[in-house]
Write an enzyme that holds these catalytic residues in place. Structure first.
Site, PDB file in Angstrom:
ATOM      1  N   SER A 218       0.872  -1.191   0.196  1.00 36.95           N
ATOM      2  CA  SER A 218       0.115   0.074  -0.163  1.00 36.95           C
ATOM      3  C   SER A 218       1.002   1.413  -0.118  1.00 36.95           C
ATOM      4  O   SER A 218       2.193   1.074   0.262  1.00 36.95           O
ATOM      5  CB  SER A 218      -1.083   0.002   1.297  1.00 36.95           C
ATOM      6  OG  SER A 218      -0.018   0.081   2.517  1.00 36.95           O
ATOM      7  N   LYS A 219       0.213   2.417   0.187  1.00 41.11           N
ATOM      8  CA  LYS A 219       1.172   3.672  -0.071  1.00 41.11           C
ATOM      9  C   LYS A 219       1.986   3.870   0.997  1.00 41.11           C
ATOM     10  O   LYS A 219       3.143   4.353   0.875  1.00 41.11           O
ATOM     11  CB  LYS A 219       0.217   5.102  -0.227  1.00 41.11           C
ATOM     12  CG  LYS A 219      -0.624   4.910  -1.426  1.00 41.11           C
ATOM     13  CD  LYS A 219      -1.592   6.310  -1.724  1.00 41.11           C
ATOM     14  CE  LYS A 219      -2.311   6.123  -2.867  1.00 41.11           C
ATOM     15  NZ  LYS A 219      -2.925   7.590  -3.365  1.00 41.11           N
TER      16      LYS A 219
END
Length: 464
Positions: free
Chosen positions: A242-243
């Site tokens: 994820s980010k």
């Protein structure tokens, strides 16, 4: 000749997963003396943007993954796709379908209610002896591929091994929308065919597309490329990337102070190995790289390992190159670089102690700003025990030869005179000069400063 391609959709940035796919495709072509093609799959007009296209190209350029052909844009090949669709309609490998989206929704709801896999029911598929419905007046049809109904579609995946899908599991794919625009899976097939792609190296999220694409290729009489589907990359915590741990623009790694060679070296080891080799150049990687040593299991992103690699490459890098990379980072902070101290000289003594260019900028910044060390740090280290030795040092340093060896000798003389250990004088000097408690050897740091600036900073000490 081996021909590989990287074919991103410009609906976002180039992230770690895409960059690894590009690297492996690039390296495979380089290893075999082949060609690496860059293709921009921009048929999703609603989501594709020029900014995203530029971000992908910037990321490729920063990494040094140069393409031999392209970039080709699918939006510039629409006429060709439509010609192929017309030919498929004429040969019967494709057909017009007038089923509306609403009818499809109802069809799928009924199938789910019966416990069936939701799929198009083939109402408009031509079959021998079948009477087709009358086309609705004024309706615009989609075009569907006439998928084989019997047998299987299979391939030997170069990463995952043998994969087989029954054709009965695949319904007739829409290859052109009602407005005439071709769909993703169809454009990919025509491009891979006409660009002579021999090896499709891509993420395993495309595995479900592969049997459909193989069937379309066979219907066109095209040679089917070899496929290698790379496993996903997990974050440090073992969860989907994820980010917060890697699924960010590759250019953010530039912003955060990583060198491209460190990122490339790290990406190369995400799911591939060559014995116990951890650190290697891209020339070595291309010489070693093959698809046999790619693991089919998920790779795990490790920020600590990336930082270690980046620190390694910083140590090896030329000071002038690092100065050219650090200077704009300082200028973005509003810091003016002066001729003295030399930024290259600062980098020369600090690059062994940092993991990123941003940390190098942090270290260099204190040499060029109007420094005001925190009162609590000064109080902690400018102790009554240290002040007499500090006073002697400040007095003596005004006339000492301005080089690290002479300054170091003066420090030793002062601590010897007052019966102190080195940290008792070195720590006050560090915080007065840099506001920091961790620096390289304090005599080397002091020698970097112009004498006048060093004396100005030392004058803050309450020794008079």
């Amino acid at each position: 000749m081996i021909r590989t391609r990287f074919a991103p959709s410009p609906t976002g940035f180039l992230h770690i997963g895409g960059a690894r796919t590009a690297l492996f495709s690039w390296a495979y072509a380089r290893h075999h003396g082949g060609k690496f093609i860059l293709r921009v799959e921009d048929t999703d007009l609603a989501r594709s943007t020029p900014e995203a296209v530029q971000a992908i190209i910037d990321g490729m350029n920063w990494l040094g993954l140069t393409h031999d052909e392209g970039p080709f844009y699918q939006t510039q090949r629409m006429d060709r796709y439509k010609v192929v669709i017309t030919e498929m309609l004429a040969t019967g490998t494709a057909y017009h379908c007038f089923t509306t989206p609403e009818e499809l929704d109802r069809m799928r709801e009924e199938q789910r209610a019966k416990g069936l896999k939701p799929r198009y029911d083939g109402a408009w598929r031509p079959e021998p002896g079948k009477t087709l419905p009358t086309p609705p007046a004024g309706a615009l049809p989609v075009v569907r591929f006439r998928n084989p109904v019997a047998g299987v579609v299979a391939w030997d995946d170069l990463v995952k091994g043998y994969i087989e899908i029954a054709n009965a599991e695949l319904d007739d794919l829409v290859i052109a929308r009602a407005d005439g625009t071709p769909t993703y899976n169809f454009c990919v097939v025509v491009d891979d065919w006409e660009m002579g792609i021999t090896h499709v190296i891509r993420g395993d999220d495309h595995v479900n597309n592969t049997p459909r694409q193989i069937n379309i290729l066979k219907s066109l009489g095209a040679e089917v490329p070899l496929y290698a589907h790379l496993s996903m990359i997990l974050g440090d915590d073992g969860q989907k990337l994820s980010k917060r741990h890697g699924a960010v623009s590759i250019m953010q790694y530039d912003d955060e102070g990583y060198l491209p060679e460190a990122v490339l070296n790290y990406l190369a080891r995400l799911g591939w190995s060559h014995g116990d080799e951890e650190v290697f150049s891209m020339q070595q990687f291309c010489a070693w790289f093959d698809l046999d040593h790619i693991t089919p299991s998920a790779a795990q992103f490790n920020t600590e390992k990336l930082n270690w690699l980046n620190a390694h490459y910083l140590k090896l890098s030329d000071n002038a190159r690092l100065a050219a990379l650090v200077q704009p980072r300082l200028e973005e902070r509003g810091v003016t670089i002066t001729a003295s101290p030399s930024l290259e000289a600062i980098i020369g003594i600090y690059k062994e102690r940092v993991s990123t260019l941003n940390e190098l900028a942090d270290a260099a910044e204190v040499f060029y700003i109007d420094l005001h060390p925190k009162a609590e740090i000064l109080a902690q280290h400018l102790t009554p025990e240290a002040l007499p030795a500090l006073a002697d040092f400040i007095s003596g340093v005004k006339d000492v030869t301005w080089e690290a060896a002479a300054i170091g000798a003066l420090i030793k003389a002062c601590i010897g005179k007052h019966g102190l250990k080195m940290p008792k004088l070195a720590m006050p000097l560090r915080v007065l000069l840099t506001g920091q408690t961790q620096t390289p050897s304090v005599d080397a740091v002091l020698a970097l400063f112009p004498r006048e600036l060093a004396l100005k900073r030392l004058a803050v000490a309450p020794v008079n």
